[in-house]
Scaffold this motif. Structure first.
Motif, PDB file in Angstrom:
ATOM      1  N   SER A   1      52.822  43.250  42.945  1.00 58.64           N
ATOM      2  CA  SER A   1      52.117  43.503  41.692  1.00 58.64           C
ATOM      3  C   SER A   1      51.118  44.623  41.912  1.00 58.64           C
ATOM      4  O   SER A   1      50.387  44.626  42.903  1.00 58.64           O
ATOM      5  CB  SER A   1      51.401  42.234  41.242  1.00 58.64           C
ATOM      6  OG  SER A   1      50.626  42.483  40.106  1.00 58.64           O
ATOM      7  N   PRO A   2      51.052  45.609  41.016  1.00 52.98           N
ATOM      8  CA  PRO A   2      50.155  46.749  41.245  1.00 52.98           C
ATOM      9  C   PRO A   2      48.680  46.360  41.296  1.00 52.98           C
ATOM     10  O   PRO A   2      47.910  46.948  42.036  1.00 52.98           O
ATOM     11  CB  PRO A   2      50.448  47.678  40.069  1.00 52.98           C
ATOM     12  CG  PRO A   2      51.082  46.818  39.033  1.00 52.98           C
ATOM     13  CD  PRO A   2      51.825  45.759  39.771  1.00 52.98           C
ATOM     14  N   ILE A   3      48.298  45.348  40.500  1.00 51.66           N
ATOM     15  CA  ILE A   3      46.901  44.898  40.469  1.00 51.66           C
ATOM     16  C   ILE A   3      46.892  43.379  40.480  1.00 51.66           C
ATOM     17  O   ILE A   3      47.567  42.742  39.665  1.00 51.66           O
ATOM     18  CB  ILE A   3      46.155  45.410  39.217  1.00 51.66           C
ATOM     19  CG1 ILE A   3      46.309  46.925  39.071  1.00 51.66           C
ATOM     20  CG2 ILE A   3      44.684  45.042  39.285  1.00 51.66           C
ATOM     21  CD1 ILE A   3      45.737  47.470  37.783  1.00 51.66           C
ATOM     22  N   ARG A   4      46.172  42.802  41.394  1.00 47.62           N
ATOM     23  CA  ARG A   4      46.012  41.356  41.456  1.00 47.62           C
ATOM     24  C   ARG A   4      44.527  41.012  41.380  1.00 47.62           C
ATOM     25  O   ARG A   4      43.688  41.746  41.882  1.00 47.62           O
ATOM     26  CB  ARG A   4      46.596  40.804  42.761  1.00 47.62           C
ATOM     27  CG  ARG A   4      48.119  40.955  42.862  1.00 47.62           C
ATOM     28  CD  ARG A   4      48.641  40.484  44.207  1.00 47.62           C
ATOM     29  NE  ARG A   4      48.232  41.352  45.294  1.00 47.62           N
ATOM     30  CZ  ARG A   4      47.356  41.032  46.229  1.00 47.62           C
ATOM     31  NH1 ARG A   4      46.753  39.857  46.204  1.00 47.62           N
ATOM     32  NH2 ARG A   4      47.049  41.885  47.190  1.00 47.62           N
ATOM     33  N   GLN A   5      44.220  39.897  40.740  1.00 46.30           N
ATOM     34  CA  GLN A   5      42.835  39.462  40.608  1.00 46.30           C
ATOM     35  C   GLN A   5      42.666  38.068  41.173  1.00 46.30           C
ATOM     36  O   GLN A   5      43.473  37.174  40.926  1.00 46.30           O
ATOM     37  CB  GLN A   5      42.379  39.470  39.143  1.00 46.30           C
ATOM     38  CG  GLN A   5      40.923  39.031  38.980  1.00 46.30           C
ATOM     39  CD  GLN A   5      40.392  39.262  37.579  1.00 46.30           C
ATOM     40  OE1 GLN A   5      41.131  39.596  36.674  1.00 46.30           O
ATOM     41  NE2 GLN A   5      39.092  39.073  37.416  1.00 46.30           N
ATOM     42  N   ARG A   6      41.618  37.910  41.945  1.00 47.04           N
ATOM     43  CA  ARG A   6      41.199  36.590  42.415  1.00 47.04           C
ATOM     44  C   ARG A   6      39.682  36.522  42.266  1.00 47.04           C
ATOM     45  O   ARG A   6      38.951  37.225  42.955  1.00 47.04           O
ATOM     46  CB  ARG A   6      41.611  36.368  43.861  1.00 47.04           C
ATOM     47  CG  ARG A   6      41.082  35.051  44.431  1.00 47.04           C
ATOM     48  CD  ARG A   6      41.848  34.570  45.642  1.00 47.04           C
ATOM     49  NE  ARG A   6      43.230  34.232  45.325  1.00 47.04           N
ATOM     50  CZ  ARG A   6      44.010  33.532  46.152  1.00 47.04           C
ATOM     51  NH1 ARG A   6      43.544  33.112  47.310  1.00 47.04           N
ATOM     52  NH2 ARG A   6      45.255  33.273  45.816  1.00 47.04           N
ATOM     53  N   GLY A   7      39.243  35.684  41.350  1.00 45.86           N
ATOM     54  CA  GLY A   7      37.819  35.615  41.067  1.00 45.86           C
ATOM     55  C   GLY A   7      37.330  36.929  40.486  1.00 45.86           C
ATOM     56  O   GLY A   7      37.907  37.467  39.540  1.00 45.86           O
ATOM     57  N   ASP A   8      36.267  37.458  41.070  1.00 47.37           N
ATOM     58  CA  ASP A   8      35.702  38.725  40.617  1.00 47.37           C
ATOM     59  C   ASP A   8      36.235  39.916  41.398  1.00 47.37           C
ATOM     60  O   ASP A   8      35.656  41.007  41.333  1.00 47.37           O
ATOM     61  CB  ASP A   8      34.168  38.693  40.752  1.00 47.37           C
ATOM     62  CG  ASP A   8      33.517  37.860  39.659  1.00 47.37           C
ATOM     63  OD1 ASP A   8      34.171  37.639  38.622  1.00 47.37           O
ATOM     64  OD2 ASP A   8      32.361  37.428  39.841  1.00 47.37           O
ATOM     65  N   THR A   9      37.331  39.727  42.115  1.00 48.80           N
ATOM     66  CA  THR A   9      37.883  40.804  42.938  1.00 48.80           C
ATOM     67  C   THR A   9      39.243  41.238  42.412  1.00 48.80           C
ATOM     68  O   THR A   9      40.140  40.424  42.224  1.00 48.80           O
ATOM     69  CB  THR A   9      38.028  40.358  44.408  1.00 48.80           C
ATOM     70  OG1 THR A   9      36.745  39.998  44.927  1.00 48.80           O
ATOM     71  CG2 THR A   9      38.607  41.483  45.251  1.00 48.80           C
ATOM     72  N   LEU A  10      39.366  42.552  42.155  1.00 53.88           N
ATOM     73  CA  LEU A  10      40.642  43.153  41.801  1.00 53.88           C
ATOM     74  C   LEU A  10      41.193  43.866  43.029  1.00 53.88           C
ATOM     75  O   LEU A  10      40.472  44.601  43.705  1.00 53.88           O
ATOM     76  CB  LEU A  10      40.478  44.158  40.666  1.00 53.88           C
ATOM     77  CG  LEU A  10      40.019  43.633  39.304  1.00 53.88           C
ATOM     78  CD1 LEU A  10      39.884  44.788  38.329  1.00 53.88           C
ATOM     79  CD2 LEU A  10      40.998  42.623  38.762  1.00 53.88           C
ATOM     80  N   ASN A  11      42.471  43.657  43.303  1.00 45.77           N
ATOM     81  CA  ASN A  11      43.141  44.311  44.414  1.00 45.77           C
ATOM     82  C   ASN A  11      44.189  45.275  43.868  1.00 45.77           C
ATOM     83  O   ASN A  11      45.158  44.856  43.232  1.00 45.77           O
ATOM     84  CB  ASN A  11      43.816  43.282  45.323  1.00 45.77           C
ATOM     85  CG  ASN A  11      42.825  42.473  46.129  1.00 45.77           C
ATOM     86  OD1 ASN A  11      42.418  42.860  47.215  1.00 45.77           O
ATOM     87  ND2 ASN A  11      42.410  41.333  45.577  1.00 45.77           N
ATOM     88  N   TYR A  12      43.969  46.579  44.110  1.00 43.71           N
ATOM     89  CA  TYR A  12      44.923  47.601  43.710  1.00 43.71           C
ATOM     90  C   TYR A  12      45.816  47.925  44.909  1.00 43.71           C
ATOM     91  O   TYR A  12      45.318  48.264  45.994  1.00 43.71           O
ATOM     92  CB  TYR A  12      44.215  48.874  43.268  1.00 43.71           C
ATOM     93  CG  TYR A  12      43.466  48.779  41.961  1.00 43.71           C
ATOM     94  CD1 TYR A  12      43.982  49.332  40.794  1.00 43.71           C
ATOM     95  CD2 TYR A  12      42.213  48.170  41.881  1.00 43.71           C
ATOM     96  CE1 TYR A  12      43.290  49.276  39.596  1.00 43.71           C
ATOM     97  CE2 TYR A  12      41.510  48.104  40.694  1.00 43.71           C
ATOM     98  CZ  TYR A  12      42.057  48.662  39.556  1.00 43.71           C
ATOM     99  OH  TYR A  12      41.362  48.607  38.377  1.00 43.71           O
ATOM    100  N   SER A  13      47.117  47.853  44.706  1.00 48.01           N
ATOM    101  CA  SER A  13      48.066  48.178  45.762  1.00 48.01           C
ATOM    102  C   SER A  13      48.153  49.693  45.921  1.00 48.01           C
ATOM    103  O   SER A  13      48.532  50.410  44.985  1.00 48.01           O
ATOM    104  CB  SER A  13      49.449  47.616  45.427  1.00 48.01           C
ATOM    105  OG  SER A  13      50.419  48.124  46.307  1.00 48.01           O
ATOM    106  N   VAL A  14      47.791  50.189  47.102  1.00 47.29           N
ATOM    107  CA  VAL A  14      47.827  51.629  47.339  1.00 47.29           C
ATOM    108  C   VAL A  14      49.255  52.148  47.275  1.00 47.29           C
ATOM    109  O   VAL A  14      49.537  53.219  46.721  1.00 47.29           O
ATOM    110  CB  VAL A  14      47.163  51.963  48.685  1.00 47.29           C
ATOM    111  CG1 VAL A  14      47.401  53.420  49.066  1.00 47.29           C
ATOM    112  CG2 VAL A  14      45.678  51.682  48.619  1.00 47.29           C
ATOM    113  N   ASN A  15      50.208  51.383  47.823  1.00 47.80           N
ATOM    114  CA  ASN A  15      51.597  51.834  47.838  1.00 47.80           C
ATOM    115  C   ASN A  15      52.147  52.031  46.434  1.00 47.80           C
ATOM    116  O   ASN A  15      52.983  52.902  46.193  1.00 47.80           O
ATOM    117  CB  ASN A  15      52.474  50.830  48.591  1.00 47.80           C
ATOM    118  CG  ASN A  15      52.213  50.852  50.085  1.00 47.80           C
ATOM    119  OD1 ASN A  15      51.706  51.841  50.623  1.00 47.80           O
ATOM    120  ND2 ASN A  15      52.545  49.764  50.768  1.00 47.80           N
ATOM    121  N   THR A  16      51.688  51.221  45.485  1.00 51.74           N
ATOM    122  CA  THR A  16      52.185  51.338  44.119  1.00 51.74           C
ATOM    123  C   THR A  16      51.736  52.640  43.470  1.00 51.74           C
ATOM    124  O   THR A  16      52.518  53.297  42.779  1.00 51.74           O
ATOM    125  CB  THR A  16      51.705  50.147  43.272  1.00 51.74           C
ATOM    126  OG1 THR A  16      52.205  48.940  43.841  1.00 51.74           O
ATOM    127  CG2 THR A  16      52.183  50.269  41.827  1.00 51.74           C
TER     128      THR A  16
END
Length: 877
Positions: A114-129
């Motif tokens: 997934s290009p962007i994942r959220q857990r709590g107040d943290t968004l994780n952007y996939s660099v490879n995407t």
């Protein structure tokens, strides 16, 4: 205005649909809680996700649904348990589910993260995407991540607001100078870019003091990383060079970044040394010393497109940054940077001064030479844990700048020369420790600085004022400014149920001196009206209470500072001075409401009172440049500012969609009105009149960004609208000055195929002003950029960039077209890039822009860099 704000508040909050709360627990067959399981809500007949949650360590989940649909579908998915899907009513309810363990046999599939994942107040952007084959630095990748924006100077915004921290593996080595890493760290070393929403940088205050700003964390792939880049480029027309050596080390207990960069190609590497740190808002009288110029040569308005097209530079820049983790959670940081740059600017300007009953035109041809030398060093001791906080920063800063300028002003040749030096030494201490069940907060700032400056104008100017209407050869303006500042405060933080109380008291002492003199040829003007001998002592004492309330989705904060100020100002030579006492109450109020994981609303107001600084009061004449001389012999400026803001943010990481809108308004009341006397040759004399006046401003801005995964496309739109009103005296006539501005930006990037990618970036800006209800014409400017990125073979890249712009100038529209070509061959075994760059293919050598001041239009015809070819070799360290 209050009615307007109430209306906006009602509209914004009435836009939120009806809510229902669906909560419960997930348990296994042994009645044990199950954590980390996805629970989503969607319409009964659709898979569109309305809201979602991840079960916590107790197996609990809580989802607020904003929808008018009567029936919903709840879905529970996990790799280790059988999927559960049920139809439920759209109402408040508690549901417990017992999941059945089930081994899932996976078929051969291609898994796309997934290009962007959220857990709590943290968004994780996939660099490879988001990374493209032609990207090199992590900044290239971040620039296309939805919700994140990189401005032209390198500052990073999230949802339209500057970030408050830039971490690399959760360590802040660069202290705001994050461009050094952002533009030099290879994206292939980065696993993900994380956004920490509502980030409180001080861990001990994390649950007590709310922050509406986000931080960025660069999460590396490896726990130990030695990387960096080295590149060397040579070219012609004229002889060109571009070199960059930047090694980096990132480990568990230490980090290091060192760089040396030099070029004369127009690459403005000085922007990488800009400090984007945000100052603390908890201290109402915090002052950090910074360089301010009293004199200068007449500058050219620089174009608003990339520096490589116009910047004629010769720069050498180096920086060393080091972080080492000591025992007991202490960190020591050392940052030192040195910059040397020589710039040449050539152009011609046509300036029209608009008064209530006349128009004055000034034609200038300019050649400016700028010499920059600066040194900046910091030594920091830092500890940041859940139990205590300590940060002590020792800063040393020096500037040794010079400026040379030649102007042909209506057929008169004028020479200008400036020596501009600055020195600062400062120490900042912040300590927070627990005392019983509360926290004690100590802040201290101590700094000294010196600013000796000198301006020489040949031939002499302001002959009526300075030399009894007789021409002469040389005017010299000498300025010496010194100041000492200390600000200290003691505060406490106490949490009681849903409230946090943060009272504090403090004081500030500022002592300044300003000495200036004017020479006609080699003779000093001894009259007191041409000599400033100003002593300035400013003391402030304050007491304030920050009250914050937190419950469920609401955050409220009220700041109530009371400030007592004393200003003792004297100029013995002019036998003038002031002693002013002021007691002011300057409250601010903010409301934050988060009805769901998707929506955020904010509204706030702020009232402040301020007295002017030493730059706004000097009893004798001081010549700022060859056509501006001013004497401000008046009471100290006093201002009362009432400001409001209201806005909302929307984000949907699952759909990669981010949107925000913000409105702000300020109402400023002043006790001084500035009178400008414009002479026939464009020279201006500025004086201050004691008369109440006001300034108003309205500003609306919005932006939206969306990533379309299936289409391989990014889209972003931005828009703004502004209005300003002020009063001025121009050539002895009281004049209402109004200005309006509008702007729109559209950017789209699309993968046509695996071997072809296109980018389109378009900007439109519109602005106008009016004086005394006499409206001037709208000025429009548009720029359109088209990029074609092609990969003819696996190890080859061809990039074609074209730019077309149209500017309204004083008499006509002017069109400009630019084109650049880049060819890159990558030798993967040796990890080498060979690049051939051809910039400004059509050798466009002039560019005209129009800028607007409160009472003038300035058309600048700027000399651009010629067509140039550069051959580069780059390799990773």
């Amino acid at each position: 205005m209050k009615n307007h704000l109430c209306f906006l508040f009602i509209v914004l909050f009435s836009a939120v649909p009806a809510q229902s709360l669906i909560q419960g627990k997930l348990l296994n067959s042994e009645q044990q809680p199950i954590s980390g399981v996805s629970v989503s809500i969607s319409p009964e007949d659709s898979d569109d996700i309305l809201a979602y949650a991840i079960s916590d360590k107790n197996g609990g989940f809580s989802i607020e649904v904003n929808s008018e649909i009567s029936t919903l579908k709840i879905s529970i998915r996990s790799m280790d348990y059988a999927m559960v899907s049920e139809v439920i009513e759209n109402k408040n309810q508690t549901l417990n589910f017992y999941l059945t363990e089930q081994a899932i046999e996976l078929k051969d599939v291609v898994v796309k993260a997934s290009p962007i994942r959220q857990r709590g107040d943290t968004l994780n952007y996939s660099v490879n995407t988001f990374a493209k084959e032609h990207d090199r630095s992590i900044a290239d990748v971040i620039a296309r991540m939805p919700g994140i924006e990189i401005q032209s100077n390198g500052q990073i915004l999230y949802q339209g607001k500057p970030i408050n921290k830039y971490y690399i593996d959760n360590l802040d080595m660069l202290e705001g100078r994050y461009n050094l890493a952002n533009k030099n760290l290879a994206h292939k070393e980065v696993a993900s870019v994380q956004v920490y929403e509502n980030h409180q940088p001080i861990k001990i205050l994390d649950s007590l003091v709310y922050s509406d700003r986000a931080a960025l964390n660069i999460k590396l792939k490896n726990s130990f990383t030695f990387t960096g880049q080295a590149e060397l480029g040579l070219g012609a027309s004229p002889l060109l060079w571009d070199a960059n050596i930047t090694p980096m080390l990132f480990a568990r207990n230490k980090q290091m970044l060192t760089t040396y960069q030099t070029n004369n190609t127009g690459n403005n590497v000085a922007e990488q040394f800009t400090n984007f740190s945000l100052s603390s808002l908890l201290n109402p009288v915090r002052i950090n010393l910074e360089k301010k110029d009293w004199v200068g040569i007449q500058s050219l308005s620089t174009p608003n497109f990339p520096d490589k097209r116009w910047l004629d530079n010769n720069i050498h820049a180096t920086s060393t940054n080091f972080l080492y983790k000591l025992k007991k959670d202490y960190e020591v940081k050392f940052n030192i940077s040195y910059l040397n740059d020589y710039q040449k600017l050539k152009g011609a300007t046509t300036t029209r001064f608009y008064t209530a009953n006349d128009t004055i035109q000034l034609n200038e041809t300019q050649f400016n030479q700028l010499y920059f030398n600066s040194l900046d060093a910091n030594l920091i001791l830092h500890k940041n844990t859940k139990k205590n906080y300590l940060k002590n920063t020792l800063e040393l800063q020096g500037f040794w700048d010079g400026e040379r300028g030649n102007i042909l002003n209506n057929n008169e040749n004028i020479g200008q020369q400036v020596e501009n030096h600055y020195f600062k030494l400062a120490n900042t201490l912040t300590s927070i420790i627990p005392i019983g069940k509360q926290l004690m907060n100590l802040n201290s700032y101590v700094g000294i600085d010196k600013t000796p400056q000198n301006l020489r104008i040949d031939p002499g100017q302001f002959i009526n004022l300075l030399n009894q209407n007789m021409t002469y050869d040389l005017t010299t303006q000498n300025v010496a400014h010194q100041q000492f500042v200390t600000t200290n405060s003691l505060g406490f933080n106490k949490g009681i149920k849903h409230f946090t109380f943060s009272p504090s008291i403090g004081f500030q002492l500022m002592k300044q001196s300003l000495n200036s003199s004017i020479f006609v040829d080699e003779t000093e003007l001894t009259e007191s009206v041409f000599n400033n001998d100003l002593d300035w002592t400013q003391t402030k004492a304050f007491a304030q209470l920050l009250t914050e309330y937190k419950k469920k989705k609401w955050r409220l904060s009220l700041m109530t500072p009371v400030i007592y100020s004393n200003y003792n100002i004297s100029d013995d030579r002019n036998e003038l001075g002031q002693n002013i006492n002021q007691l002011s109450f300057q409250p601010s109020f903010n409301v934050y409401y988060e009805p769901s994981a998707f929506w955020k609303f904010n509204i706030g107001s702020n009232y402040s009172e301020s007295l002017g600084d030493i730059h706004q009061l000097h009893y004798a004449y001081l010549m700022n440049n060859y056509r501006n001389i001013q004497k401000i012999s008046a009471p100290l400026p006093e201002s009362q500012i009432m400001s409001y803001r209201v806005g909302m943010d929307y984000k949907n990481p699952i759909k990669s969609l981010f949107w925000n809108i913000q409105y702000s308004h300020s109402n400023l009341n002043n006790n001084l009105l500035y009178a400008t006397q414009i002479q026939d040759n464009g020279a201006t004399e500025i004086t201050a009149i004691q008369e109440d006046n006001k300034q108003l401003s309205h500003q609306v801005s919005s932006r939206i960004s969306k990533y379309f995964g299936r289409l391989g496309a990014n889209l972003s739109l931005k828009g703004s609208l502004g209005y300003n009103f002020s009063e001025q005296v121009i050539n002895q006539i009281l004049t209402d000055v109004k200005s309006q501005n509008m702007g729109f930006n559209a950017k789209i990037e699309k993968d046509i195929s695996e071997a072809l990618n296109v980018e389109i970036n378009s900007n439109w800006t519109f602005f106008k002003n009016s004086l005394q209800n006499q409206s001037n014409a709208w000025i429009t400017r548009q720029e359109h950029q088209f990029k074609l990125n092609a990969y003819p073979k696996e190890n080859q890249f061809v990039g074609l960039t074209t730019e077309w712009s149209r500017n309204d100038v004083l008499k006509s529209n002017k069109d400009y077209f630019f084109a650049d070509l880049l060819y890159r061959y990558t030798w993967k075994k040796a990890n080498l890039d060979f690049e051939l760059q051809w910039n400004n293919i059509f050798n466009t050598n002039n560019y005209s822009i129009l800028s607007i001041d409160t009472y003038s239009y300035v058309e600048t015809n700027f000399r651009l860099r010629p067509s140039q070819v550069l051959l580069k070799v780059r390799f990773s360290l």
